[in-house]
Design an enzyme around this catalytic site. Structure first.
Site, PDB file in Angstrom:
ATOM      1  CB  VAL A 127       0.417  -6.434   0.768  1.00 37.76           C
ATOM      2  CG1 VAL A 127      -0.648  -5.382   0.530  1.00 37.76           C
ATOM      3  CG2 VAL A 127       0.527  -6.765   2.252  1.00 37.76           C
ATOM      4  N   PRO A 128      -0.908  -7.993  -2.244  1.00 41.29           N
ATOM      5  CG  PRO A 128      -2.914  -9.004  -2.903  1.00 41.29           C
ATOM      6  CD  PRO A 128      -2.119  -8.599  -1.694  1.00 41.29           C
ATOM      7  CB  CYS A 129       0.740  -3.685  -4.772  1.00 44.13           C
ATOM      8  SG  CYS A 129       2.432  -4.274  -4.818  1.00 44.13           S
ATOM      9  CG  HIS A 130       0.802  -8.921  -8.046  1.00 48.49           C
ATOM     10  ND1 HIS A 130       1.074  -9.168  -6.705  1.00 48.49           N
ATOM     11  CD2 HIS A 130       0.052  -9.963  -8.470  1.00 48.49           C
ATOM     12  CE1 HIS A 130       0.514 -10.310  -6.359  1.00 48.49           C
ATOM     13  NE2 HIS A 130      -0.128 -10.813  -7.407  1.00 48.49           N
TER      14      HIS A 130
END
EC number: 2.1.1.63
Length: 166
Positions: A127-130
């Site tokens: 889950v690409p919070c970056h």
């Protein structure tokens, strides 16, 4: 009672701890990560539920996968779940600001709340919070550390080869 299992896998970002609840990925923790729960919550060590997760992570780090296709067992508040769902819509190699995410969620004044929910994402990388940045393009907050965030963004934007990042 749910069955909780974990395994530790190597990655270019140091070891990653994968945690499954009833065989479904629920958490991914980096070494030294902020909000990392105590290890006794990781369940029994057992790599069996993680074959597909590991395959997709390996493909991602090899530059061969741009979108994960995994069932997830995410636990959070209704608002957090909405933010995490929105994170999954940010395309590989692109970024959004906290304000843009708040607007996309229909609440333009909620950028701070979006940031807090982003920071509680239990399954980083997948889950690409970056991919969420501050206003003006600044790199702000990342539970795995700003150096990892910068390297992930450079990797995804094609400005760095996977081997050069780590």
């Amino acid at each position: 009672m749910p069955v909780v299992q974990h395994t530790v896998v190597d990655s270019p970002y140091d070891p990653l701890t994968l945690v499954a609840v009833d065989g479904v990925l629920s958490r991914l923790h980096m070494t030294g990560q902020r909000h990392r729960p105590p290890e006794e919550t990781f369940g029994e060590p057992d790599p069996r539920p993680f074959g597909e997760v590991i395959r997709q992570l390996d493909a991602y780090f090899a530059g061969e996968l741009t979108e994960f296709d995994l069932p997830l067992n995410l636990v959070g508040t209704p608002f957090q779940l909405r933010v995490w769902e929105q994170l999954l819509r940010i395309p590989y190699g692109e970024t959004r600001t906290y304000g843009e995410l708040a607007e996309e969620l229909g609440n333009p004044g909620a950028s701070r709340a979006v940031g807090l929910a982003n920071g509680k994402n239990p399954v980083g990388i997948v889950v690409p919070c970056h991919r969420v940045i501050g206003a003006g393009g600044s790199l702000t907050g990342y539970g795995g550390g700003l150096d990892r965030k910068q390297r992930l963004l450079a990797f995804e934007s094609g400005t760095a080869e996977p081997d050069a990042l780590f």
